[in-house]
Enzyme design. Structure first.
Site, PDB file in Angstrom:
ATOM      1  N   HIS A  71      -2.554  10.589  -2.896  1.00  0.00           N
ATOM      2  CA  HIS A  71      -1.350  10.768  -2.070  1.00  0.00           C
ATOM      3  C   HIS A  71      -0.634  12.080  -2.441  1.00  0.00           C
ATOM      4  O   HIS A  71      -0.183  12.814  -1.570  1.00  0.00           O
ATOM      5  CB  HIS A  71      -0.347   9.634  -2.321  1.00  0.00           C
ATOM      6  CG  HIS A  71      -0.778   8.270  -1.851  1.00  0.00           C
ATOM      7  ND1 HIS A  71      -0.792   7.178  -2.699  1.00  0.00           N
ATOM      8  CD2 HIS A  71      -1.151   7.812  -0.631  1.00  0.00           C
ATOM      9  CE1 HIS A  71      -1.163   6.105  -2.021  1.00  0.00           C
ATOM     10  NE2 HIS A  71      -1.400   6.449  -0.766  1.00  0.00           N
TER      11      HIS A  71
ATOM     12  N   ARG B 287     -10.063   9.668   4.019  1.00  0.00           N
ATOM     13  CA  ARG B 287     -11.077   9.588   2.972  1.00  0.00           C
ATOM     14  C   ARG B 287     -12.440   9.325   3.591  1.00  0.00           C
ATOM     15  O   ARG B 287     -13.105  10.204   4.072  1.00  0.00           O
ATOM     16  CB  ARG B 287     -10.743   8.477   1.971  1.00  0.00           C
ATOM     17  CG  ARG B 287      -9.771   8.875   0.905  1.00  0.00           C
ATOM     18  CD  ARG B 287      -9.111   7.688   0.294  1.00  0.00           C
ATOM     19  NE  ARG B 287      -8.425   6.897   1.294  1.00  0.00           N
ATOM     20  CZ  ARG B 287      -7.723   5.813   1.076  1.00  0.00           C
ATOM     21  NH1 ARG B 287      -7.642   5.339  -0.133  1.00  0.00           N
ATOM     22  NH2 ARG B 287      -7.114   5.192   2.045  1.00  0.00           N
TER      23      ARG B 287
HETATM   24  P1  ADP Z   1      -1.265   2.848   4.668  1.00  0.00           P
HETATM   25  O1  ADP Z   1      -1.082   1.389   4.419  1.00  0.00           O
HETATM   26  O2  ADP Z   1      -0.309   3.409   5.693  1.00  0.00           O
HETATM   27  O3  ADP Z   1      -2.688   3.278   4.895  1.00  0.00           O
HETATM   28  P2  ADP Z   1      -1.535   4.086   2.052  1.00  0.00           P
HETATM   29  O4  ADP Z   1      -0.496   4.244   0.986  1.00  0.00           O
HETATM   30  O5  ADP Z   1      -2.737   3.291   1.726  1.00  0.00           O
HETATM   31  O6  ADP Z   1      -0.752   3.526   3.308  1.00  0.00           O
HETATM   32  O7  ADP Z   1      -2.011   5.528   2.536  1.00  0.00           O
HETATM   33  C1  ADP Z   1      -1.117   6.444   3.125  1.00  0.00           C
HETATM   34  C2  ADP Z   1      -1.913   7.623   3.653  1.00  0.00           C
HETATM   35  O8  ADP Z   1      -2.473   8.343   2.560  1.00  0.00           O
HETATM   36  C3  ADP Z   1      -3.075   7.234   4.571  1.00  0.00           C
HETATM   37  O9  ADP Z   1      -3.204   8.217   5.581  1.00  0.00           O
HETATM   38  C4  ADP Z   1      -4.272   7.277   3.635  1.00  0.00           C
HETATM   39  O10 ADP Z   1      -5.477   7.524   4.328  1.00  0.00           O
HETATM   40  C5  ADP Z   1      -3.879   8.458   2.748  1.00  0.00           C
HETATM   41  N1  ADP Z   1      -4.548   8.379   1.443  1.00  0.00           N
HETATM   42  C6  ADP Z   1      -4.494   7.387   0.539  1.00  0.00           C
HETATM   43  N2  ADP Z   1      -5.254   7.679  -0.538  1.00  0.00           N
HETATM   44  C7  ADP Z   1      -5.811   8.903  -0.301  1.00  0.00           C
HETATM   45  C8  ADP Z   1      -6.715   9.760  -1.001  1.00  0.00           C
HETATM   46  N3  ADP Z   1      -7.236   9.399  -2.172  1.00  0.00           N
HETATM   47  N4  ADP Z   1      -7.071  10.936  -0.426  1.00  0.00           N
HETATM   48  C9  ADP Z   1      -6.567  11.270   0.788  1.00  0.00           C
HETATM   49  N5  ADP Z   1      -5.727  10.519   1.507  1.00  0.00           N
HETATM   50  C10 ADP Z   1      -5.341   9.350   0.983  1.00  0.00           C
END
Ligand code: ADP
Length: 159
Positions: A17, A90
């Site tokens: 994130h 991802r």
């Molecule tokens: P949500 O429940 O909205 O998916 P998350 O906290 O899981 O919330 O993810 C928020 C955003 O960050 C999403 O777009 C997710 O794909 C992205 N994200 C999460 N982990 C990673 C990572 N390791 N690399 C790139 N993007 C990520």
């Protein structure tokens, strides 16, 4: 000035994130990281805790602020005058979900543009849910989350 909104659950925030927020902050004048209060999944951290951890993790970025929100993401985007929605991609399964959400959001808010950042190679396998599982089983998580987050995870999960 372009304001970008980066919404998510952040349960808890990971280096994946943080990487997306840093890259968004280098492209847009202002980035609002929006912590959704009621995602359709079991949460480990309260909204207040999640916001606090994201704030600490992004305090080095002067043009980033962190806010909790409730309700539709597009409504919050309108409220804070964001023109761009930021998401991270991802693996293939992320794409399917993001594509579906993007089409729905376009119907709801045609002026809001989506910008997706591809994950950095180091973080492609990093997800909050996987880290919670690894931590619960006693694995090493320090490479994938800031120290504050690792401490908070261990406190919740490792007694
Ligand atoms: P949500 O429940 O909205 O998916 P998350 O906290 O899981 O919330 O993810 C928020 C955003 O960050 C999403 O777009 C997710 O794909 C992205 N994200 C999460 N982990 C990673 C990572 N390791 N690399 C790139 N993007 C990520």
């Amino acid at each position: 000035m372009t304001i970008a909104l980066y919404p998510g659950s952040f349960d808890p925030v990971t280096k994946g994130h943080i990487d997306i927020a840093e890259r968004a902050a280098s492209l847009f004048e202002e980035v609002i990281v929006a912590v959704y209060d009621a995602p359709p999944k079991d949460l480990l951290f309260t909204t207040k805790e999640r916001v606090e951890l994201v704030r600490k993790s992004l305090s080095h970025l002067p043009n980033v602020r962190v806010e909790p929100y409730t309700g539709l993401t597009v409504d919050f985007a309108e409220k804070v005058k964001a023109k761009v929605l930021v998401r991270g991609l991802r693996i293939f399964s992320d794409f399917e979900r993001e594509f579906e959400m993007a089409l729905m959001n376009k119907q709801l808010a045609p002026c809001l543009e989506l910008v997706c950042f591809m994950t950095s190679q180091d973080y492609q396998f990093v997800s909050s849910s996987l880290l919670k599982e690894v931590c619960r089983l006693g694995g090493h998580i320090e490479d994938f989350v800031p120290e504050d987050v690792a401490r908070a995870l261990r406190k919740k999960l490792c007694h």
